[in-house]
Design a protein around this motif. Structure first.
Motif, short mmCIF file in Angstrom:
data_model
loop_
_atom_site.label_atom_id
_atom_site.label_comp_id
_atom_site.label_asym_id
_atom_site.label_seq_id
_atom_site.Cartn_x
_atom_site.Cartn_y
_atom_site.Cartn_z
N GLY A 1 38.30 21.82 40.76
CA GLY A 1 36.81 21.39 40.63
C GLY A 1 35.94 22.63 40.31
O GLY A 1 36.53 23.24 39.31
N ASP A 2 35.18 22.84 40.97
CA ASP A 2 34.05 23.73 40.83
C ASP A 2 34.57 25.02 41.00
O ASP A 2 34.17 26.08 40.79
N ARG A 3 35.79 25.10 41.95
CA ARG A 3 36.25 26.52 42.30
C ARG A 3 37.13 26.92 41.14
O ARG A 3 37.87 27.95 41.40
N LEU A 4 37.31 26.25 39.91
CA LEU A 4 38.57 26.70 38.86
C LEU A 4 38.07 28.08 38.32
O LEU A 4 39.04 28.98 38.41
N PRO A 5 36.81 28.52 38.04
CA PRO A 5 36.47 29.72 37.59
C PRO A 5 36.88 31.07 38.60
O PRO A 5 37.50 32.00 38.14
N ALA A 6 36.66 30.84 39.75
CA ALA A 6 37.14 31.63 40.95
C ALA A 6 38.58 31.65 41.04
O ALA A 6 39.20 32.87 41.33
N VAL A 7 39.27 30.62 40.95
CA VAL A 7 40.89 30.67 40.85
C VAL A 7 41.41 31.14 39.75
O VAL A 7 42.30 32.04 39.90
N ILE A 8 40.89 31.07 38.76
CA ILE A 8 41.19 31.81 37.41
C ILE A 8 41.08 33.29 37.60
O ILE A 8 41.98 34.18 37.23
N SER A 9 39.80 33.78 38.06
CA SER A 9 39.72 35.25 38.36
C SER A 9 40.32 35.78 39.30
O SER A 9 40.99 37.03 39.02
N ASP A 10 40.74 35.07 40.27
CA ASP A 10 41.67 35.62 41.43
C ASP A 10 43.12 35.70 40.82
O ASP A 10 43.72 36.75 41.16
N GLY A 11 43.57 34.78 40.01
CA GLY A 11 44.94 34.89 39.33
C GLY A 11 44.85 36.05 38.45
O GLY A 11 46.03 36.76 38.46
N LEU A 12 44.12 36.27 37.52
CA LEU A 12 43.96 37.30 36.81
C LEU A 12 43.83 38.96 37.47
O LEU A 12 44.45 39.54 37.15
N ASN B 1 46.64 43.64 39.25
CA ASN B 1 47.30 44.33 40.46
C ASN B 1 48.70 44.57 40.48
O ASN B 1 49.26 45.61 40.76
N LEU B 2 49.47 43.59 39.95
CA LEU B 2 50.88 43.63 39.89
C LEU B 2 51.22 44.74 38.92
O LEU B 2 52.11 45.14 38.96
N ARG B 3 50.57 44.43 37.50
CA ARG B 3 50.72 45.28 36.50
C ARG B 3 50.66 46.77 37.11
O ARG B 3 51.28 47.81 36.68
N ASN B 4 49.47 47.12 37.70
CA ASN B 4 49.19 48.28 38.09
C ASN B 4 50.01 48.89 39.07
O ASN B 4 50.47 50.23 39.07
N MET B 5 50.51 48.20 40.03
CA MET B 5 51.78 48.48 40.93
C MET B 5 53.03 48.70 40.27
O MET B 5 53.71 49.98 40.68
N ALA B 6 53.40 48.07 39.20
CA ALA B 6 54.58 48.40 38.47
C ALA B 6 54.40 49.92 37.90
O ALA B 6 55.40 50.61 37.76
N ARG B 7 53.38 50.06 37.07
CA ARG B 7 53.09 51.21 36.60
C ARG B 7 53.09 52.30 37.35
O ARG B 7 53.51 53.58 37.10
N ASN B 8 52.25 52.16 38.68
CA ASN B 8 52.47 53.59 39.67
C ASN B 8 53.96 53.55 40.01
O ASN B 8 54.32 54.99 40.40
N ALA B 9 54.53 52.50 40.29
CA ALA B 9 56.05 52.65 40.97
C ALA B 9 56.90 53.30 39.83
O ALA B 9 57.80 54.68 40.22
N THR B 10 56.86 53.04 38.44
CA THR B 10 57.42 53.58 37.45
C THR B 10 56.95 55.23 37.35
O THR B 10 57.90 56.09 37.20
#
Length: 148
Positions: free
Chosen positions: A22-33, A38-47
């Motif tokens: 519903g109305d929370r869709l933009p917030a859910v999309i931004s949280d997912g992005l 964050n996952l990409r940054n963690m992988a880059r930092n681990a490397t």
């Protein structure tokens, strides 16, 4: 990521997402992005940490054990020295396998072995002209069909 979806499927997914969130869709999309970043940054930092610890320039693809050994522990000459004795064995094994396949095909042709279409097992049956189903199972197969 969505290369196997057409526009109708993507539209349907967006409509379902809109109905669920519903109305929370933009917030859910931004949280997912944000989570993906964050996952990409963690992988880059681990490397980066791993590269610093090992003292080499390492990529994520290099973390596979074969690639790691090939790139960081073996030189080109070492790799060729390891491969050379095995190449002859590999070629001999390939020619032996071709000979075995040829012999199996010859035996199958001489015993008139064909795939079974009547049973649900999908096995292989041998047919001997002039004999019915009264042939004992031990004599039906010229070779072990389950051995392949």
């Amino acid at each position: 990521m969505f290369e196997n979806l057409n526009w109708w499927e993507i539209g349907t997914l967006l409509l379902v997402a809109l109905l669920i969130f519903g109305d929370r869709l933009p917030a859910v999309i931004s949280d997912g992005l944000r989570m993906l970043r964050n996952l990409r940054n963690m992988a880059r930092n681990a490397t980066g940490d791993l590269s610093r610890e090992l003292g080499t320039d390492i990529q994520l693809e290099d973390l596979h054990p074969k690639a790691f050994i090939r790139k960081h522990l073996l030189s080109e000459e070492d790799e060729q020295a390891i491969r050379k004795p095995l190449e002859g064995t590999f070629e001999k094994l390939r020619s032996d396998l071709t000979d075995v396949r040829r012999e199996v095909d010859d035996v199958a042709a001489s015993a008139d072995i064909r795939p079974s279409t009547a049973g649900s097992t999908g096995g292989v049956t041998a047919s001997t002209p002039g004999t019915g189903s009264d042939v004992p199972p031990a004599q039906r197969h010229a070779f072990d069909v389950d051995a392949t």
